[in-house]
Design an enzyme around this catalytic site. Structure first.
Site, short mmCIF file in Angstrom:
data_model
loop_
_atom_site.label_atom_id
_atom_site.label_comp_id
_atom_site.label_asym_id
_atom_site.label_seq_id
_atom_site.Cartn_x
_atom_site.Cartn_y
_atom_site.Cartn_z
N HIS A 80 84.41 119.55 80.68
CA HIS A 80 85.69 119.15 80.31
C HIS A 80 87.02 120.09 80.96
CE1 HIS A 80 84.81 117.10 76.47
NE2 HIS A 80 84.20 118.10 75.82
N CYS B 192 86.98 116.30 83.54
CA CYS B 192 88.07 115.27 84.06
C CYS B 192 89.12 115.86 84.63
CB CYS B 192 88.29 114.48 82.42
SG CYS B 192 87.39 113.41 81.58
#
Length: 434
Positions: free
Chosen positions: A267, A315
């Site tokens: 992430h 991301c």
């Protein structure tokens, strides 16, 4: 009588297992492996080498093969057992759970059959098997890997799961023609290429990254096929990721390398990669700036003037990076100008602190990246495909642009991979197979 049939069965197993290897001349690998590990005495080694005094070439080859098979059977438990376990451990062979149990419980003779069956089912596994044998001894330069079956067209025009190799003639031609325009490639026998993969899949406060294991397997196989020894780490905090990166940057092998790859998958936020302990109120983030600082010319001289490729699957925000527009002429471009300056600098010797880097991120700043639970990340999947198809003839920037082009038309889930902090001063060719 039963004993004789048992011997015949074992012989048959080994003959089936090594038929292709013997035909390809890879028995030299076994000879060299035996010499290194002192498995057998010099007398035993000589039984594998043809007698140069024999007059008949055909008879000589037949005798040589028979002796080789016989010797391989004799040395099976000492040499081949280790080879089989190495292949299974390093995921060269992908076996189902029941096959794994059968493999580890069975005798050495039957392991050969399981191996052959697995290779027959999977063409890529067959190539990986051969490449693994060669990688176990990088100083064997007289044997060409069986991966070079790509001289002709692939099985289908859309086949993308095979790494195409650069023909030796093309490699030499490009090196000679563009000598001053490309990064130098060290000889296979003199270099030690290293690559690092860090992939976080499980987190204390964030959702699991389901499907990310496909990315690990795919990137690891790709980098190994390109000649890199891969170090892979999983599920690390930001502090642990930084420690791993610093230890990797200090590896002495970089001195004899010509490049390196860093693959970071987790992430993420705009500024960096999330560690496993990340949460909004208490961030656990490895900053991108920190990564560049660890590998710059001030802190990692072993990689000075060598390409340092950073691949980021994460991301970089929460936006979707898409909008709806009418078909109309593009708006006027913003034009910026900068006044000229008189610059002076005095120095005895100067080098750039940050040079020869290139980062390829899975999305543009502030936007999300998408991952398929059943196949892995969309970006990593397309990246692997483009490397497999084009690294034989294209330099790195061209490959990255081909990846970007594949995302040019937004699909249901849109993202646009982005090249950042590119300070490569030459074209970086990977020349797979050379």
């Amino acid at each position: 009588m039963a004993e004789d049939s048992g011997k015949k069965k074992r012989r048959k197993n080994f003959e089936a297992m090594f038929k292709g290897i013997l035909q390809s001349g890879l028995d030299n690998f076994v000879i060299n492996h035996m010499l290194k590990n002192n498995v057998a005495g010099q007398t035993s080694i000589q039984t594998l080498v043809p007698n140069t005094d024999q007059k008949s070439t055909s008879v000589k080859k037949d005798n040589h093969k028979k002796k080789t098979v016989k010797m391989l059977e004799y040395l099976g438990k000492d040499v081949l057992h280790g080879v089989f376990n190495y292949l299974a451990k390093h995921d060269v062979l992908t076996l189902k759970e029941e096959e794994k149990k059968k493999y580890y419980d069975t005798k050495i003779e039957d392991k050969a059959l399981i191996l052959v069956d697995s290779l027959r089912k999977n063409r890529v596994a067959h190539q990986m098997f051969t490449q693994t044998l060669l990688n176990m001894d990088q100083k064997i330069t007289s044997v060409k890997p069986l991966l070079q079956i790509e001289a002709g067209p692939p099985e289908s025009a859309e086949s993308t799961n095979i790494l195409k190799l650069c023909p030796r003639e093309e490699f030499l031609r490009l090196c000679k023609k563009n000598h001053d325009e490309i990064y130098p490639i060290k000889k296979r026998e003199d270099r030690r290429r290293l690559a690092l993969i860090i992939c976080n899949t499980k987190f204390d406060h964030l959702p699991a990254r389901n499907g990310a294991h496909y990315d690990i397997v795919g990137m690891k196989r790709l980098l190994q096929g390109l000649g890199y020894t891969v170090v892979d780490e999983k599920n690390l905090t930001a502090r642990d990721m930084e420690s791993v990166l610093r230890a990797f940057a200090a590896r002495p092998e970089h001195k004899s390398s010509d490049s390196t790859f860093l693959v970071l998958m987790s992430h993420g936020i705009l500024e960096g990669i999330c560690g496993t302990a990340h949460k909004k109120k208490k961030p656990d983030v490895l900053l991108y700036d920190t990564i560049f600082q660890i590998f710059n010319n001030r802190n990692c001289l072993s990689l000075k003037d060598k390409p340092k490729v950073i691949i980021v699957q994460a991301c970089r925000g929460e936006k979707h990076g898409e909008l709806w527009v009418r078909d109309s002429p593009a708006s006027l471009a913003l034009i910026s100008s900068q006044s000229s300056e008189n610059l002076e600098a005095d120095s005895v010797c100067k080098i750039h602190e940050e040079k020869d880097f290139i980062a390829f991120c899975s999305s543009t700043p502030h936007n999300v990246s998408w991952r398929d639970r059943t196949r892995g990340s969309i970006f990593i999947t397309e990246l692997i495909t483009c490397f497999q198809k084009y690294s034989c003839c294209c330099h790195l920037m061209e490959i990255f642009r081909k990846v970007q082009k594949s995302f040019e038309v937004p699909q249901a889930k849109a993202q646009m991979p982005t090249i950042e902090r590119a300070t490569l001063t030459r074209d970086f060719y990977l020349f797979p197979g050379n």
